[in-house]
Motif scaffolding. Structure first.
Motif, PDB file in Angstrom:
ATOM      1  N   ALA A   1      -6.289   4.406   0.731  1.00  0.00           N
ATOM      2  CA  ALA A   1      -6.511   3.425   1.797  1.00  0.00           C
ATOM      3  C   ALA A   1      -7.163   4.026   3.028  1.00  0.00           C
ATOM      4  CB  ALA A   1      -5.182   2.772   2.182  1.00  0.00           C
TER       5      ALA A   1
ATOM      6  N   SER B   1       0.193  -3.375  -6.061  1.00  0.00           N
ATOM      7  CA  SER B   1       0.415  -2.029  -5.539  1.00  0.00           C
ATOM      8  C   SER B   1      -0.918  -1.300  -5.429  1.00  0.00           C
ATOM      9  CB  SER B   1       1.359  -1.245  -6.450  1.00  0.00           C
ATOM     10  OG  SER B   1       1.439   0.114  -6.055  1.00  0.00           O
ATOM     11  N   ILE B   2      -1.159  -0.727  -4.262  1.00  0.00           N
ATOM     12  CA  ILE B   2      -2.370   0.064  -4.018  1.00  0.00           C
ATOM     13  C   ILE B   2      -1.933   1.467  -3.627  1.00  0.00           C
ATOM     14  CG2 ILE B   2      -4.437   0.315  -2.604  1.00  0.00           C
ATOM     15  CD1 ILE B   2      -4.271  -2.726  -2.083  1.00  0.00           C
ATOM     16  N   SER B   3      -2.344   2.464  -4.388  1.00  0.00           N
ATOM     17  CA  SER B   3      -1.927   3.831  -4.067  1.00  0.00           C
ATOM     18  C   SER B   3      -2.908   4.835  -4.657  1.00  0.00           C
ATOM     19  CB  SER B   3      -0.515   4.104  -4.595  1.00  0.00           C
ATOM     20  OG  SER B   3      -0.464   3.946  -5.993  1.00  0.00           O
TER      21      SER B   3
ATOM     22  N   VAL C   1       0.868  -1.181   0.000  1.00  0.00           N
ATOM     23  CA  VAL C   1       0.000   0.000   0.000  1.00  0.00           C
ATOM     24  C   VAL C   1       0.907   1.233   0.000  1.00  0.00           C
ATOM     25  CG1 VAL C   1      -1.855   1.218   1.181  1.00  0.00           C
ATOM     26  CG2 VAL C   1      -1.737  -1.281   1.302  1.00  0.00           C
TER      27      VAL C   1
ATOM     28  N   LEU D   1     -11.090  -0.814  -0.140  1.00  0.00           N
ATOM     29  CA  LEU D   1      -9.874  -1.447  -0.648  1.00  0.00           C
ATOM     30  C   LEU D   1     -10.235  -2.590  -1.594  1.00  0.00           C
ATOM     31  CD1 LEU D   1      -8.008  -1.307   2.730  1.00  0.00           C
ATOM     32  CD2 LEU D   1      -7.066  -0.395   0.604  1.00  0.00           C
TER      33      LEU D   1
ATOM     34  N   TYR E   1       2.503  -1.378   4.580  1.00  0.00           N
ATOM     35  CA  TYR E   1       1.770  -0.108   4.508  1.00  0.00           C
ATOM     36  C   TYR E   1       2.784   1.025   4.561  1.00  0.00           C
ATOM     37  CZ  TYR E   1      -1.585   3.607   5.370  1.00  0.00           C
ATOM     38  OH  TYR E   1      -2.332   4.755   5.257  1.00  0.00           O
TER      39      TYR E   1
ATOM     40  N   SER F   1      -6.137  -1.318   6.178  1.00  0.00           N
ATOM     41  CA  SER F   1      -5.485  -2.253   5.261  1.00  0.00           C
ATOM     42  C   SER F   1      -5.296  -3.622   5.913  1.00  0.00           C
ATOM     43  CB  SER F   1      -4.132  -1.694   4.811  1.00  0.00           C
ATOM     44  OG  SER F   1      -4.287  -0.455   4.144  1.00  0.00           O
TER      45      SER F   1
ATOM     46  N   CYS G   1      -6.375   3.730  -5.316  1.00  0.00           N
ATOM     47  CA  CYS G   1      -7.247   3.680  -4.156  1.00  0.00           C
ATOM     48  C   CYS G   1      -6.615   4.459  -3.015  1.00  0.00           C
ATOM     49  CB  CYS G   1      -7.450   2.212  -3.760  1.00  0.00           C
ATOM     50  SG  CYS G   1      -8.364   1.941  -2.246  1.00  0.00           S
TER      51      CYS G   1
END
Length: 229
Positions: A51, A30-32, A8, A56, A68, A100, A49
């Protein structure tokens, strides 16, 4: 079997370098809030996204590692910090991490071995002027690290990386001239400020099975400033 890692905040700075490091040996998500720049050359699944506020994404299958990485640098005299400032830093640094972990905890439990890595700052251990808001938020992250390490053992390890000033987009205004960069380097016993790779390499190590007997630790990657004078 290829392992799956969720990063994240993986689009910039330490998070991006962690994606690069982990991507050499595993499947990376990858979540950002912002996507990676074009031409990054990394084999990664990306989700845009926030967080701290957004739902999510669903990720199929067991997750072997979760990091994270989002953070904030809000340096002001205490009398110029509002309660909203403290709440904002807690939202980015603590609440986003909590959301998360809660979202992906079932998938982490489903893995044979799993690891969580969070990020703090040297300013929690070492009192620094103008750091009240961020140190308070990251202090909460360190408390969360130890509490979850105890609660999740032995199935999931939980550790934390605490860098000093690192050359990332977040710290750009603190390192935006040769004079500032030299002064920052000289404040550290090793006479250098951090690079994203410095912290990312330690985070990648903590996510790996090579650290299968390490949990509940806050690892300082700080050029010596936390303990040396």
């Amino acid at each position: 079997m290829i392992k799956k890692y969720v990063i994240v905040g993986g689009s910039k700075g330490i998070g991006l370098e962690l994606v690069r490091a982990i991507g050499k040996s595993g499947d990376v998500v990858s979540i950002s809030r912002t996507g990676m720049d074009e031409g990054h050359g990394i084999d990664v699944t990306e989700f845009l996204c926030d967080a701290t506020t957004d739902e999510l994404p669903e990720i199929e299958g067991p997750i072997n590692g979760l990091a994270y990485c989002p953070g904030s640098i809000n340096l002001r005299p205490f009398n110029r910090l509002s309660v909203d400032d403290f709440e904002s830093d807690l939202r980015v640094n603590l609440f986003g991490a909590v959301r998360s972990i809660q979202k992906y905890l079932p998938a982490l439990k489903a893995a044979e071995r799993a690891s969580i890595v969070l990020f703090s700052t040297v300013a929690v251990q070492t009192g620094m002027g103008f750091h009240a808001s961020i140190a308070a938020a990251k202090g909460a992250v360190e408390g969360l690290t130890r509490s979850l390490a105890a609660e999740f053992a032995p199935a999931i390890r939980v550790n934390c990386v605490a860098p000093s000033l690192t050359d990332t987009p977040l710290a750009e205004r603190l390192l935006n001239s040769p004079e500032k960069r030299e002064a920052a380097a000289q404040r550290h016993p090793l006479k250098a400020f951090g690079t994203p790779q410095d912290a990312a390499s330690v985070a990648a190590f903590l996510l790996s099975d090579e650290t299968k007997w390490i949990t509940g630790q806050v690892i300082h990657v700080d050029g010596g400033i936390g303990n040396l004078r």
